[in-house]
Scaffold this motif. Structure first.
Motif, mmCIF file in Angstrom:
data_model
loop_
_atom_site.group_PDB
_atom_site.id
_atom_site.type_symbol
_atom_site.label_atom_id
_atom_site.label_comp_id
_atom_site.label_asym_id
_atom_site.label_seq_id
_atom_site.Cartn_x
_atom_site.Cartn_y
_atom_site.Cartn_z
ATOM 1 N N GLU A 59 0.827 -1.203 0.000
ATOM 2 C CA GLU A 59 0.000 0.000 0.000
ATOM 3 C C GLU A 59 0.866 1.260 0.000
ATOM 4 N N ILE A 60 0.560 2.281 -0.745
ATOM 5 C CA ILE A 60 1.309 3.531 -0.858
ATOM 6 C C ILE A 60 0.813 4.504 0.194
ATOM 7 N N LYS A 61 1.776 4.962 1.067
ATOM 8 C CA LYS A 61 1.419 5.926 2.108
ATOM 9 C C LYS A 61 1.405 7.332 1.544
ATOM 10 N N GLU A 62 0.567 8.111 2.083
ATOM 11 C CA GLU A 62 0.443 9.495 1.628
ATOM 12 C C GLU A 62 1.616 10.327 2.145
ATOM 13 N N PHE A 63 2.279 11.141 1.287
ATOM 14 C CA PHE A 63 3.408 11.991 1.664
ATOM 15 C C PHE A 63 2.904 13.236 2.375
ATOM 16 N N VAL A 64 3.447 13.454 3.565
ATOM 17 C CA VAL A 64 3.051 14.627 4.345
ATOM 18 C C VAL A 64 4.269 15.552 4.444
ATOM 19 N N PRO A 65 4.322 16.703 3.828
ATOM 20 C CA PRO A 65 5.488 17.608 3.879
ATOM 21 C C PRO A 65 5.658 18.213 5.268
ATOM 22 N N VAL A 66 6.949 18.518 5.607
ATOM 23 C CA VAL A 66 7.272 19.130 6.899
ATOM 24 C C VAL A 66 6.959 20.614 6.835
ATOM 25 N N ASN A 67 6.451 21.103 7.925
ATOM 26 C CA ASN A 67 6.092 22.517 7.978
ATOM 27 C C ASN A 67 7.352 23.381 7.904
ATOM 28 N N GLU A 68 7.350 24.384 7.030
ATOM 29 C CA GLU A 68 8.512 25.245 6.845
ATOM 30 C C GLU A 68 8.822 26.059 8.097
ATOM 31 N N LYS A 69 7.809 26.444 8.836
ATOM 32 C CA LYS A 69 8.022 27.229 10.053
ATOM 33 C C LYS A 69 8.786 26.421 11.106
ATOM 34 N N ASP A 70 8.476 25.120 11.181
ATOM 35 C CA ASP A 70 9.190 24.273 12.137
ATOM 36 C C ASP A 70 10.670 24.152 11.783
ATOM 37 N N ILE A 71 10.947 24.055 10.481
ATOM 38 C CA ILE A 71 12.345 23.961 10.048
ATOM 39 C C ILE A 71 13.098 25.240 10.384
ATOM 40 N N LEU A 72 12.518 26.399 10.084
ATOM 41 C CA LEU A 72 13.170 27.677 10.365
ATOM 42 C C LEU A 72 13.388 27.885 11.868
ATOM 43 N N LYS A 73 12.440 27.413 12.661
ATOM 44 C CA LYS A 73 12.569 27.555 14.107
ATOM 45 C C LYS A 73 13.742 26.728 14.637
ATOM 46 N N LYS A 74 13.860 25.482 14.141
ATOM 47 C CA LYS A 74 14.967 24.632 14.574
ATOM 48 C C LYS A 74 16.315 25.193 14.159
ATOM 49 N N VAL A 75 16.395 25.733 12.938
ATOM 50 C CA VAL A 75 17.653 26.326 12.461
ATOM 51 C C VAL A 75 18.022 27.538 13.297
ATOM 52 N N ASN A 76 17.041 28.373 13.615
ATOM 53 C CA ASN A 76 17.292 29.572 14.415
ATOM 54 C C ASN A 76 17.782 29.203 15.817
ATOM 55 N N ASP A 77 17.154 28.185 16.424
ATOM 56 C CA ASP A 77 17.577 27.741 17.752
ATOM 57 C C ASP A 77 18.995 27.180 17.734
ATOM 58 N N TYR A 78 19.340 26.465 16.668
ATOM 59 C CA TYR A 78 20.677 25.900 16.547
ATOM 60 C C TYR A 78 21.732 27.001 16.431
ATOM 61 N N ILE A 79 21.449 28.046 15.628
ATOM 62 C CA ILE A 79 22.404 29.159 15.458
ATOM 63 C C ILE A 79 22.597 29.899 16.771
ATOM 64 N N LYS A 80 21.516 30.113 17.511
ATOM 65 C CA LYS A 80 21.620 30.808 18.805
ATOM 66 C C LYS A 80 22.447 30.012 19.797
ATOM 67 N N SER A 81 22.262 28.697 19.826
ATOM 68 C CA SER A 81 23.034 27.879 20.759
ATOM 69 C C SER A 81 24.516 27.901 20.418
ATOM 70 N N LYS A 82 24.860 27.922 19.123
ATOM 71 C CA LYS A 82 26.261 28.005 18.721
ATOM 72 C C LYS A 82 26.884 29.325 19.130
ATOM 73 N N LYS A 83 26.139 30.422 18.948
ATOM 74 C CA LYS A 83 26.658 31.736 19.325
ATOM 75 C C LYS A 83 26.876 31.825 20.825
ATOM 76 N N ASN A 84 25.959 31.283 21.608
ATOM 77 C CA ASN A 84 26.096 31.336 23.067
ATOM 78 C C ASN A 84 27.296 30.533 23.542
ATOM 79 N N SER A 85 27.510 29.365 22.934
ATOM 80 C CA SER A 85 28.662 28.554 23.335
ATOM 81 C C SER A 85 29.967 29.226 22.956
ATOM 82 N N LYS A 86 30.003 29.895 21.804
ATOM 83 C CA LYS A 86 31.221 30.581 21.376
ATOM 84 C C LYS A 86 31.529 31.772 22.257
ATOM 85 N N SER A 87 30.499 32.535 22.628
ATOM 86 C CA SER A 87 30.718 33.708 23.490
ATOM 87 C C SER A 87 31.146 33.290 24.882
ATOM 88 N N SER A 88 30.635 32.172 25.384
ATOM 89 C CA SER A 88 31.036 31.708 26.718
ATOM 90 C C SER A 88 32.472 31.217 26.722
#
Length: 232
Positions: A59-88
Motif C-alpha cells: 500500500e502507498i502511504k500518503e506523503f506529508v510535507p514538513v512545515n517550513e516554520k518548524d524547520i526555520l525555528k529549529k535552524v534559528n535555535d541551533y544558530i543561537k546555541s552556537k553563538k552562546n557557546s562561542k561567546s562563553s
C-alpha cells in the motif's frame, strides 16, 4: 461340479490372505489415528496471512510535507546555541587574587644576575696575603668562581688546596676543585688568577656560600669570605 482338494486349498489360501489384509489395514488405521490425535487444523490459513501482509506493505502511504516554520525555528535555535557557546568560551577568566608568595615577591623581588654581580668583587686579607673573588658564573651545572691571590707579605706562602673549605648557609660542606692557582705564592705582589669550581648538585638559587683557605703546613693564615651568592 466336483470339488477337488486343489480348489479347496486355493479357497482357503485366498480367504486367509483377505483376512490378513483386512486385519493389517485395521491395525494401521488405528495406529495412525492414535498418532494424529493431538494434531488439529490451524485456525488461519498461513497462505492467506502472507498474502495479507504483502498486500499491506504494497500500500502507498500518503506523503506529508514538513512545515517550513518548524524547520526555520529549529535552524534559528541551533544558530543561537552556537553563538552562546562561542561567546562563553571567549569570555575572559575571572582574575584570581594574588597569593601571599606573589605579594611577597612583588614587594621583595628576587635578585637578578646583574644585582648579584654588583656584589663582586669580594675580598679578604690576612698577613699581607689577599684573596679576592672577582666574579661568579654558572656553567654546565657548576658554579665557577674567578679568584685571584696576591702576596704583599715578607715571605712566600704555600697552599694545599685540599684544605679549601666551601660550605653553604646551612653549614654543609661542598666539594670544590681549583684550577690555575699556585701552590706557592711568592712575596712579590704579583696577582695570580685562577678558578674554583663548585659542582651545582646541591646548589639552589638564593643560597649563600662561605669559603675558607689556609696556608700549609703552618695553618696560621686565615682567608675567609662569606655571603658568596649563588648565580643561576
Amino acid at each position: 461340479m466336483r470339488i477337488t482338494p486343489t480348489i479347496t486349498l486355493s479357497v482357503v489360501l485366498v480367504t486367509l490372505m483377505l483376512g490378513a489384509g483386512a486385519a493389517s489395514a485395521f491395525y494401521s488405521y488405528k495406529m495412525g489415528y492414535e498418532a494424529l490425535k493431538g494434531v488439529s487444523q490451524p485456525d488461519v490459513n498461513p497462505t492467506k496471512k502472507l498474502a495479507g501482509s504483502s498486500q499491506k506493505s504494497a500500500e502507498i502511504k500518503e506523503f506529508v510535507p514538513v512545515n517550513e516554520k518548524d524547520i526555520l525555528k529549529k535552524v534559528n535555535d541551533y544558530i543561537k546555541s552556537k553563538k552562546n557557546s562561542k561567546s562563553s568560551s571567549n569570555k575572559p577568566a575571572d582574575k584570581k587574587e594574588p597569593t601571599e608568595a606573589q605579594k611577597q615577591s612583588s614587594v621583595n623581588p628576587p635578585k637578578t644576575q646583574e644585582s648579584v654581580q654588583a656584589n663582586f668583587p669580594l675580598q679578604v686579607q690576612d698577613q699581607g696575603v689577599t684573596l679576592e673573588i672577582v666574579n661568579a658564573i654558572e656553567q654546565g651545572g657548576s658554579l665557577l668562581l674567578d679568584v685571584s691571590l696576591k702576596n704583599n707579605g715578607e715571605k712566600a706562602v704555600q697552599f694545599l688546596y685540599s684544605f679549601l673549605e666551601v660550605k653553604d648557609n646551612r653549614g654543609n660542606s661542598l666539594s670544590a676543585i681549583t684550577d690555575g692557582l699556585p701552590e706557592e705564592l711568592p712575596a712579590t705582589g704579583e696577582n695570580f688568577q685562577g678558578k674554583i669550581k663548585i659542582p651545582g648538585i646541591s646548589l639552589n638559587q638564593g643560597q649563600l656560600l662561605s669559603l675558607r683557605l689556609t696556608d700549609y703546613p703552618d695553618q696560621k693564615l686565615q682567608l675567609s669570605i662569606g655571603n658568596i651568592p649563588v648565580v643561576r
